[in-house]
Design an enzyme around this catalytic site. Structure first.
Site, PDB file in Angstrom:
ATOM      1  N   ASP A  99       0.854  -1.185   0.000  1.00  0.00           N
ATOM      2  CA  ASP A  99       0.000   0.000   0.000  1.00  0.00           C
ATOM      3  C   ASP A  99       0.896   1.244   0.000  1.00  0.00           C
ATOM      4  O   ASP A  99       1.791   1.361  -0.838  1.00  0.00           O
ATOM      5  CB  ASP A  99      -0.963  -0.074   1.205  1.00  0.00           C
ATOM      6  N   HIS A 299      -7.012  -6.638  -0.856  1.00  0.00           N
ATOM      7  CA  HIS A 299      -5.958  -5.630  -0.697  1.00  0.00           C
ATOM      8  C   HIS A 299      -4.892  -6.002   0.315  1.00  0.00           C
ATOM      9  O   HIS A 299      -3.739  -5.611   0.176  1.00  0.00           O
ATOM     10  CB  HIS A 299      -6.611  -4.303  -0.284  1.00  0.00           C
TER      11      HIS A 299
END
Length: 320
Positions: A99, A299
Site C-alpha cells: 500500500d 488488498h
C-alpha cells in the site's frame, strides 16, 4: 522473536521491529496498518537467513507524529527509510512495501538506487506521473467523490475514523479484502453523497471480521491510533505536493530487480487504467518481472495469503 526499539532518523524517531542476521530486508506497511501487518513474514525471512526490520512509519503508533501536513511528503518518508538503512549499519537493503509502504519503497528505489538491492511492491505499483497531482486529477474525474479527495479535507476523515477505531478498522479490513463479495466486480472508491469514507470502503456496513484477522490483531491495530489518525491521513494530503516535488525523477528506470504482486480482487486495480498499466512495468524498467496476481485475494495481501506471499518473497530474494 523480534525485538522492539526506537531508531532516530531524519529528525524523527521510528519504532521498529527487528530480528535476524544477514542481508537487510526492510518491510514497509501501509494504511491503516503497522509493523504488525508483517507478523507472518518476519519469522520465515529470518529463518531463511535475512535480517528483517519493520518500522512503524511516521504518523503511526509510537513513532513521531510531526504536527504539520507538509511533514508527511514523499521526500520526508523516503528520507526516513534512507536514514533507517544507514542506522542499521547496512550498505543497502531489499525493500518490500505494501500500500503506501509500496509507494515509499518504489520512490526510494528510484531516488536512491545505490541503497536498494531489490524492491517488491504489494498492491500498489510504481507511481505513474500524470499531467497533474492525483488529488487534482481525481477531483476533476470524479467530481470530488474519490476517496482521496474526501481525506484531503483536514479533520473530516480523522474524526470519522477516530469516532470508533475498532469499528473503523474492522470495516476497512473487511471492506477491501477478498472476503468481501463486493470486490468480485471492479468498483470505484467513491464516497456516496452526504456519507463518509467508510461507506466507500465498506458499502455493506459489515460487522464481520475477515477470516485471516483476529480480534487480538484488531486490538493491536487500534492501539496504533490511540493518538488519532491525523498523522497517517496526512500522507494522502501530500499527493499533489508529491507530484510537484518528484518532477526531477520522472521517467527514471529502476535498475534493480523488481516485482509487483497483487490480489486479483484488490479494489486498487479498479482505478482507471491501472490493471493495464501494471502489465507494462517490465517494458518501463530494466529488471522488472511480470506482475503476479493471487486469485481470490483482496488488498491486504501479506495478511490474507501469507504462505503464498512468503514463498514469492523468498523466491525473489534468492535471485539477488
Amino acid at each position: 522473536m523480534s525485538q522492539r526499539r526506537f531508531v532516530a532518523t531524519n529528525g524523527v524517531n521510528l519504532r521498529i521491529w527487528e530480528a535476524g542476521d544477514g542481508p537487510l530486508v526492510v518491510l514497509l506497511h501501509g494504511f491503516p496498518e503497522s509493523a504488525h501487518s508483517w507478523r507472518h513474514q518476519i519469522r520465515p525471512l529470518v529463518e531463511a537467513g535475512y535480517r528483517v526490520v519493520a518500522p512503524e512509519q511516521r504518523g503511526y503508533g509510537s513513532s513521531s507524529h510531526p504536527p504539520t501536513v507538509e511533514a508527511y511528503s514523499i521526500m520526508h518518508l523516503v528520507g526516513d527509510i534512507t536514514g533507517l538503512i544507514r542506522e542499521m549499519g547496512a550498505q543497502s537493503a531489499v525493500l518490500v512495501g505494501h500500500d503506501w509502504g509500496a509507494t515509499v519503497a518504489w520512490s526510494l528505489a528510484q531516488m536512491r538506487p545505490d541503497l536498494v538491492r531489490g524492491v517488491v511492491g504489494l498492491s500498489v505499483p510504481p507511481y505513474l506521473r500524470g499531467e497533474s497531482g492525483q488529488l487534482t486529477t481525481m477531483r476533476a474525474m470524479h467530481h470530488g467523490r474519490f476517496y482521496v479527495n474526501y481525506i484531503e479535507e483536514p479533520g473530516v476523515a480523522d474524526e470519522e475514523f477516530g469516532r470508533d477505531p475498532m469499528t473503523s478498522l474492522r470495516r476497512t479490513f473487511y471492506g477491501l479484502s477478498g472476503d468481501n463479495p463486493a470486490n468480485q466486480a471492479p468498483r470505484d472508491m467513491l464516497v456516496p453523497p452526504g456519507r463518509g469514507l467508510l461507506d466507500a470502503v465498506d458499502p455493506e456496513h459489515s460487522t464481520a471480521l475477515p477470516g485471516w484477522l483476529t480480534e487480538q490483531d484488531l486490538e493491536v491495530y487500534a492501539a496504533q491510533f490511540e493518538d488519532g489518525f491525523t498523522g497517517a491521513l496526512n500522507w494522502y494530503r501530500n499527493l499533489d505536493r508529491n507530484w510537484e516535488l518528484t518532477a526531477a525523477f520522472d521517467g527514471l528506470r529502476l535498475p534493480m530487480p523488481a516485482q509487483f504482486i497483487s490480489g486479483d480482487l484488490d479494489p486498487v486495480l479498479a482505478f482507471r487504467g491501472l490493471r493495464d498499466y501494471v502489465h507494462t512495468l517490465s517494458r518501463r524498467h530494466d529488471r522488472f518481472a511480470e506482475p503476479i496476481f493471487l486469485p481470490g485475494c483482496g488488498h491486504w495481501i501479506q495478511q490474507e495469503r501469507p504462505q503464498e506471499v512468503n514463498r514469492l518473497l523468498l523466491q525473489f530474494l534468492a535471485t539477488l
